[in-house]
Design an enzyme around this catalytic site. Structure first.
Site, PDB file in Angstrom:
ATOM      1  N   VAL A   1      19.488  11.425 -23.170  1.00 55.31           N
ATOM      2  CA  VAL A   1      19.656  10.376 -24.179  1.00 55.31           C
ATOM      3  C   VAL A   1      18.595   9.301 -23.964  1.00 55.31           C
ATOM      4  O   VAL A   1      18.320   8.898 -22.835  1.00 55.31           O
ATOM      5  CB  VAL A   1      21.083   9.790 -24.106  1.00 55.31           C
ATOM      6  CG1 VAL A   1      21.207   8.509 -24.917  1.00 55.31           C
ATOM      7  CG2 VAL A   1      22.087  10.829 -24.592  1.00 55.31           C
TER       8      VAL A   1
ATOM      9  N   GLY B   1      28.338  12.913 -14.542  1.00 57.06           N
ATOM     10  CA  GLY B   1      28.487  12.636 -13.114  1.00 57.06           C
ATOM     11  C   GLY B   1      29.954  12.382 -12.795  1.00 57.06           C
ATOM     12  O   GLY B   1      30.850  12.855 -13.496  1.00 57.06           O
TER      13      GLY B   1
ATOM     14  N   GLU C   1      22.655   6.592   7.131  1.00 55.68           N
ATOM     15  CA  GLU C   1      22.869   8.037   7.182  1.00 55.68           C
ATOM     16  C   GLU C   1      21.539   8.785   7.291  1.00 55.68           C
ATOM     17  O   GLU C   1      21.414   9.743   8.062  1.00 55.68           O
ATOM     18  CB  GLU C   1      23.685   8.484   5.960  1.00 55.68           C
ATOM     19  CG  GLU C   1      25.114   7.993   6.059  1.00 55.68           C
ATOM     20  CD  GLU C   1      25.997   8.282   4.846  1.00 55.68           C
ATOM     21  OE1 GLU C   1      27.211   8.141   4.974  1.00 55.68           O
ATOM     22  OE2 GLU C   1      25.475   8.617   3.767  1.00 55.68           O
TER      23      GLU C   1
ATOM     24  N   ASP D   1      28.612   3.439 -12.364  1.00 55.82           N
ATOM     25  CA  ASP D   1      27.584   2.551 -11.798  1.00 55.82           C
ATOM     26  C   ASP D   1      26.878   1.701 -12.857  1.00 55.82           C
ATOM     27  O   ASP D   1      26.280   0.678 -12.535  1.00 55.82           O
ATOM     28  CB  ASP D   1      26.512   3.379 -11.080  1.00 55.82           C
ATOM     29  CG  ASP D   1      26.958   3.796  -9.695  1.00 55.82           C
ATOM     30  OD1 ASP D   1      28.108   3.513  -9.330  1.00 55.82           O
ATOM     31  OD2 ASP D   1      26.143   4.414  -8.965  1.00 55.82           O
TER      32      ASP D   1
HETATM   33  C1  LIG Z   1      22.344   8.815  -1.646  1.00 57.54           C
HETATM   34  C2  LIG Z   1      23.661   8.310  -2.180  1.00 57.54           C
HETATM   35  C3  LIG Z   1      24.780   8.331  -1.357  1.00 57.54           C
HETATM   36  C4  LIG Z   1      26.002   7.880  -1.828  1.00 57.54           C
HETATM   37  N1  LIG Z   1      27.099   7.926  -0.996  1.00 57.54           N
HETATM   38  C5  LIG Z   1      28.306   7.551  -1.477  1.00 57.54           C
HETATM   39  C6  LIG Z   1      29.477   7.680  -0.660  1.00 57.54           C
HETATM   40  O1  LIG Z   1      29.408   8.111   0.495  1.00 57.54           O
HETATM   41  N2  LIG Z   1      30.671   7.314  -1.193  1.00 57.54           N
HETATM   42  C7  LIG Z   1      30.781   6.832  -2.484  1.00 57.54           C
HETATM   43  O2  LIG Z   1      31.883   6.547  -2.930  1.00 57.54           O
HETATM   44  N3  LIG Z   1      29.686   6.699  -3.267  1.00 57.54           N
HETATM   45  C8  LIG Z   1      28.475   7.036  -2.803  1.00 57.54           C
HETATM   46  N4  LIG Z   1      27.354   6.915  -3.596  1.00 57.54           N
HETATM   47  C9  LIG Z   1      27.500   6.281  -4.920  1.00 57.54           C
HETATM   48  C10 LIG Z   1      28.047   7.255  -5.933  1.00 57.54           C
HETATM   49  O3  LIG Z   1      27.334   8.452  -5.892  1.00 57.54           O
HETATM   50  C11 LIG Z   1      27.966   6.601  -7.306  1.00 57.54           C
HETATM   51  O4  LIG Z   1      28.721   5.419  -7.285  1.00 57.54           O
HETATM   52  C12 LIG Z   1      28.494   7.524  -8.384  1.00 57.54           C
HETATM   53  O5  LIG Z   1      27.704   8.688  -8.450  1.00 57.54           O
HETATM   54  C13 LIG Z   1      28.514   6.830  -9.739  1.00 57.54           C
HETATM   55  O6  LIG Z   1      29.018   7.719 -10.679  1.00 57.54           O
HETATM   56  P1  LIG Z   1      28.499   7.693 -12.187  1.00 57.54           P
HETATM   57  O7  LIG Z   1      29.295   8.716 -12.911  1.00 57.54           O
HETATM   58  O8  LIG Z   1      28.474   6.291 -12.682  1.00 57.54           O
HETATM   59  O9  LIG Z   1      26.983   8.151 -12.087  1.00 57.54           O
HETATM   60  P2  LIG Z   1      26.392   9.521 -11.551  1.00 57.54           P
HETATM   61  O10 LIG Z   1      27.359  10.235 -10.690  1.00 57.54           O
HETATM   62  O11 LIG Z   1      25.074   9.160 -10.974  1.00 57.54           O
HETATM   63  O12 LIG Z   1      26.201  10.379 -12.868  1.00 57.54           O
HETATM   64  C14 LIG Z   1      25.286  10.004 -13.859  1.00 57.54           C
HETATM   65  C15 LIG Z   1      24.965  11.246 -14.663  1.00 57.54           C
HETATM   66  O13 LIG Z   1      24.267  10.840 -15.822  1.00 57.54           O
HETATM   67  C16 LIG Z   1      23.156  11.702 -16.027  1.00 57.54           C
HETATM   68  N5  LIG Z   1      22.172  10.922 -16.773  1.00 57.54           N
HETATM   69  C17 LIG Z   1      21.517   9.805 -16.361  1.00 57.54           C
HETATM   70  N6  LIG Z   1      20.735   9.346 -17.347  1.00 57.54           N
HETATM   71  C18 LIG Z   1      20.894  10.184 -18.391  1.00 57.54           C
HETATM   72  C19 LIG Z   1      20.352  10.222 -19.704  1.00 57.54           C
HETATM   73  N7  LIG Z   1      19.482   9.306 -20.142  1.00 57.54           N
HETATM   74  N8  LIG Z   1      20.722  11.228 -20.525  1.00 57.54           N
HETATM   75  C20 LIG Z   1      21.580  12.190 -20.100  1.00 57.54           C
HETATM   76  N9  LIG Z   1      22.132  12.184 -18.873  1.00 57.54           N
HETATM   77  C21 LIG Z   1      21.797  11.196 -18.038  1.00 57.54           C
HETATM   78  C22 LIG Z   1      22.719  12.106 -14.637  1.00 57.54           C
HETATM   79  O14 LIG Z   1      22.012  13.341 -14.665  1.00 57.54           O
HETATM   80  C23 LIG Z   1      24.058  12.218 -13.926  1.00 57.54           C
HETATM   81  O15 LIG Z   1      24.597  13.507 -14.003  1.00 57.54           O
HETATM   82  C24 LIG Z   1      26.112   7.375  -3.153  1.00 57.54           C
HETATM   83  C25 LIG Z   1      24.983   7.356  -3.982  1.00 57.54           C
HETATM   84  C26 LIG Z   1      23.769   7.821  -3.500  1.00 57.54           C
HETATM   85  C27 LIG Z   1      22.555   7.821  -4.401  1.00 57.54           C
END
Ligand SMILES: Cc1cc2nc3c(=O)[nH]c(=O)nc-3n(C[C@H](O)[C@H](O)[C@H](O)COP(=O)(O)OP(=O)(O)OC[C@H]3O[C@@H](n4cnc5c(N)ncnc54)[C@H](O)[C@@H]3O)c2cc1C
Length: 478
Positions: free
Chosen positions: A106, A41, A198, A327
């Site tokens: 995972v 992500g 939204e 996150d």
């Molecule tokens: C509806 C919505 C709207 C949002 N709007 C905003 C916004 O306007 N502005 C903003 O800044 N933030 C926004 N956010 C928050 C933002 O999307 C998150 O803070 C961000 O995506 C976090 O990034 P990350 O890399 O930690 O997790 P993610 O981007 O969620 O990536 C996690 C990745 O891990 C993968 N994964 C999960 N579990 C496993 C596993 N067990 N094995 C293998 N892969 C796995 C998933 O498939 C995913 O690709 C929003 C979130 C949502 C849900």
């Protein structure tokens, strides 16, 4: 929301093949340190980019073959954009010869043997591990509500919500019973944070403009959209002035905002909120998130919202080679306040940890202390209505909306997606159209709509639609 079963079936490890082989890395890298990144992500992709071309063998594992731009997911759920507009294949983003991408999920970490275990039966060894699996929706102990009130978190969720919204209007058109029709045309969004605001605004626009002239028996503009919030404010984490603006803008759009109202029950027939039953077939959850179960994998006590408390360099206690970011991590900024769950935070953390690992491997010294650069937060309510708080400068209305649009186009991944989304938005602005009004998806999915019985009087009087089964069959064919 409970973790959905893997969205795409991971390719099973073939019997007899070494599950820890890094086939794409080549023989010359076989003695190199191996960095495993779980999650492609916002955070995970930045780590991988920082390690592209480094001496490390890098394996990125994700349960999907794409990276998802979640901030625009609500537009997929409300038929403004297609799924492909907000997702990009991970393989298309990471080209380095030292980077391998695995479609797998995972399910655990073996700290003793320094490997991760996957649902497909692989064990993948690491010298450094970065966990960036993000968050999931929090139903605050009522996990059974996830099926009844889906949240926009994955592409599957967004398509299921779109299906539920559009089918509600189709069913209402065929319904001969006033009370039932009223329930079908009532939409409840739970949580008045950015996602809820939204969603509610977009549903109002869908009903009151896009669909306004599309039906003969119902008037879509009479749809009731309720935004229910347990707290006392809309956009509670934004400055007061912006929350007040958002509340007024929603009311102008025809959204009924119920504050200080707790959800007590969600069932097949609707919700009970603040002691009142609201009959509806479409409930959408946007009331908070918690981390994916990383703390359990690592065998440590979870922090707030199930996050993992990390050291200032994002490593976990007693394991300087294991990092949790995005996150899934709980970390404070220089002011001592916890960093919010935002894409910008995840991206910056990913870049920082990627560089830190690279410096360690290349022996080029240490990275400086992580400092989050906060450029601000924004949320959109609808056409020409948004709020933005950019380093203390507060904007509302058209200016905020244009800023919001510019920032989202800029941060979208891939030129093609930027172009498509920009053209879509311009077209929608001129025509009020929503180009992705397709009812697709599987009737048997966990988010499948609950189709009410069709009133015989209407079925009999309708030559074009003979039965509910026909509708279902048509929906499936689409
Ligand atoms: C509806 C919505 C709207 C949002 N709007 C905003 C916004 O306007 N502005 C903003 O800044 N933030 C926004 N956010 C928050 C933002 O999307 C998150 O803070 C961000 O995506 C976090 O990034 P990350 O890399 O930690 O997790 P993610 O981007 O969620 O990536 C996690 C990745 O891990 C993968 N994964 C999960 N579990 C496993 C596993 N067990 N094995 C293998 N892969 C796995 C998933 O498939 C995913 O690709 C929003 C979130 C949502 C849900």
């Amino acid at each position: 929301m409970a973790l959905s079963p893997s969205a795409q079936r991971p390719v099973r490890a073939k019997p007899g093949t070494s599950p820890t082989t890094h086939s794409g890395a080549g023989a010359t890298l076989s003695q190199s340190p191996c960095v495993v990144i779980v999650g492609g992500g916002f955070a995970g992709i930045e780590v991988a980019k920082a390690l592209q071309g480094s001496p490390a063998r890098v394996t990125v594992i994700d349960r999907n073959n794409y990276t998802l731009f979640q901030p625009l997911l609500y537009q997929v759920a409300t038929a403004a954009l297609s799924p492909a507009d907000v997702a990009v294949p991970i393989r298309g983003l990471l080209h380095g010869p030292n980077i391998e991408v695995l479609l797998d999920e995972v399910v655990g970490v073996d700290l003793g043997r320094s490997c991760v275990r996957t649902i497909a039966g692989r064990e993948i060894s690491f010298s450094s591990l970065v966990i960036a699996t993000g968050s999931q929706y929090n139903y605050f102990g009522y996990d059974e509500w996830a099926r009844l009130a889906p949240a926009p978190k994955t592409l599957e969720d967004a398509v299921a919500i779109r299906r539920r919204l559009l089918l509600a209007f189709e069913e209402a058109e065929m319904c001969g019973d006033d009370e039932e029709r009223r329930a079908l045309m009532t939409f409840v969004v739970i949580g008045a944070g950015p996602t809820g605001v939204e969603m509610a605004g977009a549903i109002a626009e869908l009903a009151k403009t896009t669909l306004a002239r599309d039906f003969h028996r119902i008037d879509p503009t009479s749809a009731r959209i309720l935004l229910i919030e347990a707290g006392s404010k809309v956009l509670g984490e934004f400055p007061e002035k912006l929350g007040t603006y958002a509340h007024r803008a929603l009311t102008r759009l025809g959204v009924q905002v119920l504050l200080n109202t707790k959800i007590e029950l969600i069932d097949e027939n609707g919700v009970v909120a603040g002691g009142q039953r609201i009959a509806t077939q479409a409930v959408i959850w946007g009331a908070g998130v918690k981390a994916t179960p990383v703390a359990a994998w690592l065998g440590i006590q979870p922090g707030p919202r199930d996050t993992v408390r990390v050291n200032p360099d994002f490593s976990i206690a007693a394991h300087p080679n294991i990092f949790v970011i995005g996150d899934a991590a709980a970390v404070s900024g220089i002011d001592g306040k916890p960093l919010p769950g935002l894409a910008a935070v995840a991206k910056q953390e990913g870049g920082y940890v990627g560089n830190l690992i690279r410096h360690r491997i290349e022996g080029t010294g240490t990275t400086t202390v992580f400092r989050y650069r906060d450029y601000g937060t924004m949320a959109t309510i609808g056409r020409s209505a948004a709020v933005a708080d950019l380093r203390g400068f507060k904007f509302t209305g058209t200016v905020a909306w244009l800023l919001w649009g510019f920032v989202h186009i800029y941060f979208l991944i891939g030129f093609h997606n930027r172009l498509v989304v920009f053209v879509n938005w311009c077209w929608a602005w001129l025509t009020y159209a929503r180009s992705s009004r397709l009812i697709t998806g599987d009737e048997g999915s966990r988010s499948a709509p609950r189709l009410p019985p069709v009133a015989p009087s209407v079925v009999e009087s309708s030559k074009s639609i003979s039965s509910r089964e026909t509708l279902r069959a048509n929906a499936k064919r689409n």
